[in-house]
Scaffold this motif. Structure first.
Motif, mmCIF file in Angstrom:
data_model
loop_
_atom_site.group_PDB
_atom_site.id
_atom_site.type_symbol
_atom_site.label_atom_id
_atom_site.label_comp_id
_atom_site.label_asym_id
_atom_site.label_seq_id
_atom_site.Cartn_x
_atom_site.Cartn_y
_atom_site.Cartn_z
ATOM 1 N N VAL A 279 0.850 -1.193 0.000
ATOM 2 C CA VAL A 279 0.000 0.000 0.000
ATOM 3 C C VAL A 279 0.885 1.242 0.000
ATOM 4 C CG1 VAL A 279 -1.674 1.297 1.389
ATOM 5 C CG2 VAL A 279 -1.840 -1.186 1.259
ATOM 6 N N ASN A 280 0.416 2.306 -0.634
ATOM 7 C CA ASN A 280 1.066 3.621 -0.533
ATOM 8 C C ASN A 280 0.169 4.504 0.323
ATOM 9 O OD1 ASN A 280 2.964 2.719 -2.353
ATOM 10 N ND2 ASN A 280 2.109 3.804 -4.091
ATOM 11 N N ASN A 281 0.707 5.041 1.433
ATOM 12 C CA ASN A 281 -0.077 5.979 2.237
ATOM 13 C C ASN A 281 0.527 7.382 2.127
ATOM 14 O OD1 ASN A 281 2.118 5.993 4.001
ATOM 15 N ND2 ASN A 281 1.030 5.051 5.705
ATOM 16 N N LYS A 282 -0.087 8.352 2.798
ATOM 17 C CA LYS A 282 0.375 9.746 2.717
ATOM 18 C C LYS A 282 1.818 9.883 3.192
ATOM 19 C CE LYS A 282 -4.184 11.822 3.390
ATOM 20 N NZ LYS A 282 -5.018 12.634 4.272
ATOM 21 N N TYR A 283 2.175 9.191 4.276
ATOM 22 C CA TYR A 283 3.542 9.269 4.789
ATOM 23 C C TYR A 283 4.535 8.729 3.763
ATOM 24 C CZ TYR A 283 2.224 10.419 9.625
ATOM 25 O OH TYR A 283 1.770 11.038 10.755
ATOM 26 N N GLY A 284 4.208 7.584 3.156
ATOM 27 C CA GLY A 284 5.089 6.990 2.153
ATOM 28 C C GLY A 284 5.258 7.889 0.945
ATOM 29 N N LYS A 285 4.153 8.491 0.481
ATOM 30 C CA LYS A 285 4.219 9.398 -0.663
ATOM 31 C C LYS A 285 5.053 10.637 -0.329
ATOM 32 C CE LYS A 285 -0.171 7.859 -2.571
ATOM 33 N NZ LYS A 285 -1.596 8.177 -2.742
ATOM 34 N N CYS A 286 4.924 11.118 0.902
ATOM 35 C CA CYS A 286 5.708 12.288 1.319
ATOM 36 C C CYS A 286 7.203 11.947 1.348
ATOM 37 C CB CYS A 286 5.220 12.781 2.677
ATOM 38 S SG CYS A 286 5.858 14.410 3.122
ATOM 39 N N PHE A 287 7.556 10.764 1.847
ATOM 40 C CA PHE A 287 8.959 10.335 1.808
ATOM 41 C C PHE A 287 9.449 10.250 0.369
ATOM 42 C CE2 PHE A 287 8.933 8.816 6.268
ATOM 43 C CZ PHE A 287 10.170 9.306 6.650
ATOM 44 N N GLU A 288 8.628 9.675 -0.506
ATOM 45 C CA GLU A 288 9.023 9.529 -1.908
ATOM 46 C C GLU A 288 9.329 10.896 -2.515
ATOM 47 O OE1 GLU A 288 7.243 7.980 -6.182
ATOM 48 O OE2 GLU A 288 5.874 8.420 -4.527
ATOM 49 N N GLU A 289 8.514 11.887 -2.206
ATOM 50 C CA GLU A 289 8.662 13.218 -2.785
ATOM 51 C C GLU A 289 9.760 14.045 -2.120
ATOM 52 O OE1 GLU A 289 4.778 14.948 -2.455
ATOM 53 O OE2 GLU A 289 3.871 13.441 -3.753
ATOM 54 N N CYS A 290 9.950 13.908 -0.807
ATOM 55 C CA CYS A 290 10.809 14.828 -0.065
ATOM 56 C C CYS A 290 12.217 14.307 0.214
ATOM 57 C CB CYS A 290 10.152 15.199 1.258
ATOM 58 S SG CYS A 290 8.582 16.057 1.052
ATOM 59 N N LEU A 291 12.404 12.992 0.234
ATOM 60 C CA LEU A 291 13.723 12.446 0.555
ATOM 61 C C LEU A 291 14.689 12.743 -0.589
ATOM 62 C CD1 LEU A 291 15.182 10.714 2.736
ATOM 63 C CD2 LEU A 291 14.666 8.733 1.329
ATOM 64 N N ASP A 292 15.883 13.212 -0.260
ATOM 65 C CA ASP A 292 16.916 13.447 -1.270
ATOM 66 C C ASP A 292 17.547 12.110 -1.602
ATOM 67 O OD1 ASP A 292 19.109 14.115 -2.814
ATOM 68 O OD2 ASP A 292 19.670 15.844 -1.580
ATOM 69 N N TRP A 293 17.067 11.480 -2.667
ATOM 70 C CA TRP A 293 17.496 10.127 -3.030
ATOM 71 C C TRP A 293 18.945 10.098 -3.499
ATOM 72 C CZ3 TRP A 293 14.511 6.153 -1.599
ATOM 73 C CH2 TRP A 293 13.177 6.440 -1.295
ATOM 74 N N SER A 294 19.529 11.250 -3.816
ATOM 75 C CA SER A 294 20.951 11.268 -4.187
ATOM 76 C C SER A 294 21.840 11.157 -2.955
ATOM 77 C CB SER A 294 21.288 12.533 -4.975
ATOM 78 O OG SER A 294 21.191 13.683 -4.149
ATOM 79 N N LYS A 295 21.280 11.430 -1.776
ATOM 80 C CA LYS A 295 22.030 11.330 -0.519
ATOM 81 C C LYS A 295 21.609 10.140 0.329
ATOM 82 C CE LYS A 295 22.589 16.323 0.114
ATOM 83 N NZ LYS A 295 22.193 17.453 0.981
#
Length: 177
Positions: free
Chosen positions: A76-92
């Motif tokens: 499942v994708n929830n609001k918290y997961g979507k926020c991590f996906e959008e806000c986490l700097d995946w290059s770091k």
């Protein structure tokens, strides 16, 4: 680092092991406080800068993020997961999650307990795993969180680390693209 938010529960410290320093953190993001994800991302950024200042080998955070997303194998994708996906700097940073559920319930299990680590540790970390046999006195294994463990190898074999080029948007030639 914890002072970045008065509304989420975190503990941070520095671990010195095998001649290297690591910034470690433990977090609990309570439900119904979506701003906590962004506040935690601010803590990660602060930890990253402190890690550079103190010449740390990397950053390891773990805990109950209450974030569900198929990126780390939740169904499942929830609001918290979507926020991590959008806000986490995946290059770091990256998410290191086990392949099985970390919160068990008769109504449906979830994968909400995992590690967020700096990418410079990618080749020094094992795959996280859960321990379903642990007696937690919290309702597990019928209902509750199960322990999640990860291994660290501070001595990565020479040549094991492969160079990986990441997309740098600031150097992208947009006209050619």
């Amino acid at each position: 680092i914890s002072k970045c938010s008065k509304n989420i529960d975190t503990v941070w410290g520095m671990l010195c092991w095998s001649g290297k320093r690591y910034i470690i953190g433990n977090v609990y993001l309570k439900l119904d406080y979506l701003s906590g994800v962004k506040e935690f991302i601010g803590m990660l950024d602060k930890a990253y800068n402190l890690g550079k200042k103190h010449q740390c080998a990397g950053i390891i955070t773990m805990g109950d993020f209450n974030a569900r997303h198929n990126i780390w194998n939740d169904s499942v994708n929830n609001k918290y997961g979507k926020c991590f996906e959008e806000c986490l700097d995946w290059s770091k940073f990256g998410v290191n999650a086990p392949s099985s559920s970390t919160f068990l319930s008769k109504n449906g299990s979830s994968l909400i307990d995992f590690f967020i680590t700096s990418n410079d540790l990618d080749y020094n970390l094992g795959t996280p795993f859960t321990d379903y046999k642990a007696i937690l006195y919290s309702g597990a294994p019928v209902r509750g969180h199960v322990p999640v463990t990860i291994t660290i190898n501070p001595r990565c074999p020479q040549g094991a680390r492969k160079s990986e080029k990441k997309l740098d948007l600031s150097s992208m030639n947009w006209d050619d693209w």
